[in-house]
Design a protein around this motif. Structure first.
Motif, PDB file in Angstrom:
ATOM      1  N   ARG A 252       0.771  -1.196   0.095  1.00  0.00           N
ATOM      2  CA  ARG A 252       0.190   0.209   0.007  1.00  0.00           C
ATOM      3  C   ARG A 252       0.875   1.118  -0.216  1.00  0.00           C
ATOM      4  O   ARG A 252       1.972   1.086   0.358  1.00  0.00           O
ATOM      5  N   ILE A 253       0.360   2.173  -0.631  1.00  0.00           N
ATOM      6  CA  ILE A 253       1.160   3.590  -0.683  1.00  0.00           C
ATOM      7  C   ILE A 253       0.366   4.745  -0.106  1.00  0.00           C
ATOM      8  O   ILE A 253      -0.848   4.977  -0.761  1.00  0.00           O
ATOM      9  N   VAL A 254       1.205   5.567   0.327  1.00  0.00           N
ATOM     10  CA  VAL A 254       0.295   6.874   0.967  1.00  0.00           C
ATOM     11  C   VAL A 254       1.252   8.028   0.347  1.00  0.00           C
ATOM     12  O   VAL A 254       2.496   8.027   0.170  1.00  0.00           O
ATOM     13  N   VAL A 255       0.635   8.927  -0.422  1.00  0.00           N
ATOM     14  CA  VAL A 255       1.217  10.105  -1.024  1.00  0.00           C
ATOM     15  C   VAL A 255       0.927  11.338  -0.332  1.00  0.00           C
ATOM     16  O   VAL A 255      -0.165  11.766  -0.049  1.00  0.00           O
ATOM     17  N   LEU A 256       2.148  11.996   0.199  1.00  0.00           N
ATOM     18  CA  LEU A 256       1.977  13.258   0.513  1.00  0.00           C
ATOM     19  C   LEU A 256       2.690  14.402  -0.355  1.00  0.00           C
ATOM     20  O   LEU A 256       3.314  14.307  -1.088  1.00  0.00           O
ATOM     21  N   ASP A 257       2.105  15.549  -0.208  1.00  0.00           N
ATOM     22  CA  ASP A 257       2.414  16.767  -1.089  1.00  0.00           C
ATOM     23  C   ASP A 257       2.188  17.843  -0.235  1.00  0.00           C
ATOM     24  O   ASP A 257       1.135  18.186   0.252  1.00  0.00           O
ATOM     25  N   PHE A 258       3.242  18.637  -0.033  1.00  0.00           N
ATOM     26  CA  PHE A 258       3.119  19.916   0.868  1.00  0.00           C
ATOM     27  C   PHE A 258       2.577  19.639   2.053  1.00  0.00           C
ATOM     28  O   PHE A 258       1.671  20.593   2.531  1.00  0.00           O
ATOM     29  N   GLY A 259       2.539  18.631   2.727  1.00  0.00           N
ATOM     30  CA  GLY A 259       2.308  18.288   4.135  1.00  0.00           C
ATOM     31  C   GLY A 259       0.923  17.607   4.065  1.00  0.00           C
ATOM     32  O   GLY A 259       0.579  17.544   5.258  1.00  0.00           O
ATOM     33  N   ARG A 260       0.347  17.434   2.949  1.00  0.00           N
ATOM     34  CA  ARG A 260      -1.129  17.034   3.169  1.00  0.00           C
ATOM     35  C   ARG A 260      -1.023  15.591   2.443  1.00  0.00           C
ATOM     36  O   ARG A 260      -0.102  15.401   1.376  1.00  0.00           O
TER      37      ARG A 260
END
Length: 287
Positions: A252-260
């Motif tokens: 499973r993968i979680v993606v963050l961008d600019f802290g979100r």
């Protein structure tokens, strides 16, 4: 026969059924006027490798630093096996079963490979100063037990040849293995790996990827006296920029961008997510 969409749905449903070991709920972390994490929620589940990806500065390392007590979030909650550990100290987190490696190697550079791994075992040592001074008493028996576990880990990671070398004299890739050895010496329930392959060549990356899989799956009776190797690690959290490695290893993968958090799902779902492609992967990753 089931198509790709149905197969992905089945995989996602199976992932949801896995018990949650760690739950990060609505974490917000700020440094002055800079928000590193904004309302991030992530579940770390048993029997899976969870990858956290995103551009540089997305908040990935900050998430791990909150998880093992280096940072204290201003808002939100972290539950480990149902216990609130939001304000836990790093040493207590290690004792409970959270161990990690670092993006920038954090070893005792003046100590040997063996000494660095043994240093991690101090959180488990039970003898006090009085009994510890009696070398041939309980402290000696305890030291032998800890040493046996460390020697198994050194053998498993194939670093026997540098057992007595001072780590400052060793190549970068070897020091990365030693840091992994120190994390394993903490016998983690959850192993946090912060860019374990950064700066490595292809052969070194393949070795680390193999070790990660073997750590996760366990080695059975090859190391009967070392549970972390015998039984494997219940869950691994992996931060890595090499998308080939991530797609191959992660359940499973979680993606963050600019802290979100902008996305979460199986590798196939993430590979085809338009928001992730725009923010991080790029069009070439979908081909």
């Amino acid at each position: 026969m089931t198509g790709p969409a149905e197969q992905t749905a089945v995989e996602t449903e199976k992932a949801i059924e896995k018990p949650v070991i760690v739950s990060l709920k609505n974490l917000t972390l700020s440094f002055g006027g800079i928000t590193a994490l904004k309302d991030v929620s992530v579940d770390i589940r048993a029997n899976e490798i969870l990858a956290i990806i995103g551009p540089n500065g997305a908040g990935k390392t900050c998430l791990l630093n909150c998880l093992n007590g280096f940072y204290k979030p201003q808002k939100g909650q972290i539950l480990f096996e149902g216990k609130n550990i939001t304000r836990i100290r790093p040493d207590r987190a290690a004792q409970m079963g959270l161990a990690r490696t670092f993006q920038n190697i954090e070893l005792f550079s003046g100590l040997t490979t063996l000494e660095n791994a043994m240093a991690a075992r101090h959180v488990f040592m039970k003898q006090n100063l009085l009994t510890g001074g009696i070398y041939f008493g309980p402290a000696h028996v305890e030291e032998i037990r800890h040493r046996r576990i460390v020697e198994d880990i050194i053998d498993f990671l194939e670093i026997e040849a540098v057992r007595h070398h001072v780590v400052a004299t060793l190549p970068y890739g070897m020091r990365k293995r030693i840091e992994l050895a120190r994390a394993l010496a903490l016998e983690p329930k959850v192993l946090l790996l912060d860019e374990p392959m950064a700066g490595m060549n292809t052969e070194e990356k393949e070795d680390i990827a193999r070790f990660i899989v073997d750590i996760f799956e366990g080695q059975g009776e090859t190391y009967p006296d070392t549970p972390v190797l015998r039984d494997g690690v219940r869950a691994i959290v992996l931060i890595e920029h090499d998308m080939g490695v991530v797609m191959d290893l992660a359940d499973r993968i979680v993606v963050l961008d600019f802290g979100r958090k902008i996305a979460e799902g199986t590798p196939e779902e993430i590979r085809n997510n338009p928001q992730v492609i725009s923010a991080y992967l790029g069009e070439s990753a979908t081909r």
